[in-house]
Structure formats: structure tokens, C-alpha cells
Design an enzyme around this catalytic site. Structure first.
Site: not given
Ligand code: TRP
Length: 330
Positions: A111, A194, A197
Site C-alpha cells: 500500500k 483470470k 474487474k
């Protein structure tokens, strides 16, 4: 009966990969466990501190989870921010969480690389909040993927440390209830990996997609020029379409196209038409429920309120005992 807790990221719009990869398992778990499913809206502030459309996204997540079959009679479904006891437990756990161990957490390192201009303390203590989510219900099973394994390990560390420091055996150890082993991997439509989004427009088929959108996306899916030899192996893009077909179509239908391929007689147009029809057939009942629920604000609000009450009742018991154990019983 064992207790299950799982947090759902508040992004909404489930695709077939989410559904077959995880959410369908939640629906099955309701039969055998005492389940708490919540929308992690506090957590979303660590990456999106000034959310513009929180109301809509949270509502959409709630609707989609109800539409796929999370049953508010069987499970407790609620918003994290409706349960202030979670924030209180987070405070207590933070006192015994060490900065060093939090800085070593892989998701924290990821992050701070991703948002160097917003390295907030919430990011650092993300695993503590997640531990509070789980321990507040004294859950032992947490259905999450591999990427959450380290967070679960930290939740066990915090639980054990609490038990050791205050000399009791209060918190049970939570373990990842992973279905990664028997997970169905749902491929995307772009011929690569895969379904996801963030993999680009048209790669994912959403449960809320209309038949027209599904048709367009499937028709655009990547293929090749077709097999030239009997029983030739399939390139990844074509294999993906077969994998999808296997999930949504009948065994006969699947075998038919498999044969056609092996005989070099396959027409990808037909395969795509069939896949389109079967995806529409599979998702139609869910999409109808999504549409119905979207119109029913009162019902959605009622479900959220009932879930919050049930979650708070259970959380309050824990926080009362935790306060007593630490010594806040004056
Ligand atoms: N960190 C989880 C994720 O990114 C979401 C989450 C938050 C969670 N709190 C939780 C999952 C508690 C399970 C239990 O997917």
C-alpha cells in the site's frame, strides 16, 4: 456451532469470478456455521479517505450479496460502521500491537508503494482493525483467499497476546477457511488470466450485466483461427471459453463443443452463442433479484438495521467482557 466472520470490500458489482470463486461458498457456509458477513466500510477509508459515492457502493454490495443468496435469517449481514464495538476493540488491540510487526506486513508495504502520498496510520493498523472485526465475534473460521493469510496470522498473534497479557483464555484463534484448493478458477474474456474487474473493459461478466451486454462481451472474446489437426490442444484464449462453458452449460453441451473442436469442426461463433445463452440463463435469476432489490430501499434499509442490531448485540457481550478483563470495570 463454530462462528464464521468475513469482511467484504465495499466495491460492489460482483462478477462471475467473485461468484464462483468465493461468494457461492458463503452461501453454502450459512447452512453449517453461525455466519457474520459485513461490508468493510471503515477499511475503505485507508485507501479512499474522502469517498464520494459510499452510500451507493455500499447499497450495491448489500443488494448483490442478498441477490446471490446470503440469507439475512440465517446469517448476520451488516455494515462495519454500524458496530462501534469494533472500533473500541480496535483501540484496545492497538495498544498491544507493535509498530515493527505492522510495518513488516506485506499488504502495508504494497500500500505505501501504491499511495506514497497517503501513508496514514490506518494503513499501518489495517491488520489490527481486521483482527477486531474477527475477534469481536470470537470467530474461529474466516473464509478468505491466500492473500489474506498473513492478516489472519496477525489476528492470531493479537488474540494470543491478549490472552497472555491478561492471563486468560478469552479469544479463540481464528483460521483462514480457505477454499483455494477446490476453487473454480474463472477465466476472463481477454484471453489471458483470470476474470477481474481491473483487467480491462470487457474482461469480466458482472452478475448485473444485461443480456445485451453479456452478448457483446462474449462475442468480442479473443479466440484464434481454429484447430487444424485432430485433437489439437487449445490455446489459452480458447481454453478460457471452454472453462467458462463448463461452469455454466450442461455436460452434454460442453461435450458437444469439445468433440467439435477435436474434429476441427468447431465454429467459434456457435460456441460463443451457446456460451452467451448459458451465461444469461445462469445469471438471469440473480439479475432479476438485483433489480427488484434496487427498487426496494425500505427493505434494504431494514435488512441493514436488523443486521446491525444482531451484530451489535453479540459485539457488546465481547466488549463488556474485554473491558472487565483489562480492568475497565469501575
Ligand atoms: N482484508 C479483507 C480483504 O481485503 C477484507 C476484510 C476486512 C476482512 N476485515 C475482514 C476479511 C475480516 C475477513 C475478516 O479482502
Amino acid at each position: 456451532m463454530e462462528t464464521v466472520v468475513s469482511g467484504i470490500r465495499s466495491t460492489g458489482n460482483l462478477h462471475l469470478g467473485n461468484y464462483y470463486g468465493a461468494v457461492k461458498n458463503f452461501v453454502e457456509m450459512q447452512q453449517n456455521y453461525r455466519c457474520f458477513f459485513f461490508i468493510a466500510d471503515y477499511h475503505s477509508l485507508t485507501t479512499h479517505p474522502t469517498p464520494s459515492n459510499l452510500q451507493d457502493t455500499v447499497k450495491q454490495v448489500l443488494i448483490e450479496y442478498l441477490a446471490v443468496g446470503i440469507d439475512p435469517e440465517k446469517s448476520t449481514i451488516y455494515l462495519q460502521s454500524h458496530v462501534p464495538q469494533i472500533a473500541e476493540l480496535y483501540l484496545f488491540l492497538n495498544m498491544n500491537a507493535y509498530v515493527g510487526e505492522l510495518q513488516r506486513c506485506a499488504s502495508f508495504k504494497d500500500k505505501i508503494r501504491a499511495q506514497p502520498d497517503n501513508v496514514n496510520a490506518g494503513l499501518l493498523t489495517y491488520p489490527v482493525l481486521m483482527a477486531a472485526d474477527i475477534l469481536i465475534h470470537k470467530a474461529t473460521k474466516v473464509p478468505v483467499g491466500k492473500d489474506q493469510e498473513q492478516h489472519l496470522e496477525m489476528a492470531r498473534t493479537f488474540a494470543n497476546r491478549f490472552n497472555r497479557m491478561y492471563k486468560n483464555n478469552y479469544f479463540p484463534e481464528p483460521y483462514a477457511f480457505s477454499f483455494d484448493k477446490n476453487l473454480i478458477k474463472i477465466p476472463g474474456l481477454d484471453g489471458n488470466g483470470k476474470m477481474g474487474k481491473s483487467e480491462g473493459e470487457g474482461n469480466a461478466l458482472f452478475l448485473s450485466d444485461t443480456p445485451e451486454i453479456i452478448r457483446k462481451k462474449v462475442m468480442k472474446a479473443v479466440t484464434d483461427s481454429g484447430p487444424t489437426e485432430l485433437n489439437q490442444s487449445k490455446p489459452p484464449s480458447v481454453q478460457n471459453l471452454f472453462d467458462l462453458l463448463k461452469v455454466v452449460a450442461s455436460e452434454d453441451t460442453y461435450q458437444h463443443f469439445e468433440e467439435q473442436y477435436n474434429l476441427c469442426q468447431i465454429r467459434y461463433g456457435d460456441l460463443k452463442k451457446q456460451l452467451t445463452e448459458d451465461v444469461i440463463k445462469t445469471t438471469a435469476p440473480i439479475r432479476e433479484k438485483i433489480n427488484d432489490l434496487s427498487k426496494n430501499n425500505d427493505y434494504i434499509r431494514k435488512i441493514a438495521r436488523i443486521g446491525a442490531e444482531k451484530a451489535r448485540d453479540n459485539a457488546q457481550k465481547t466488549i463488556k467482557e474485554v473491558r472487565e478483563i483489562i480492568g475497565f470495570n469501575y
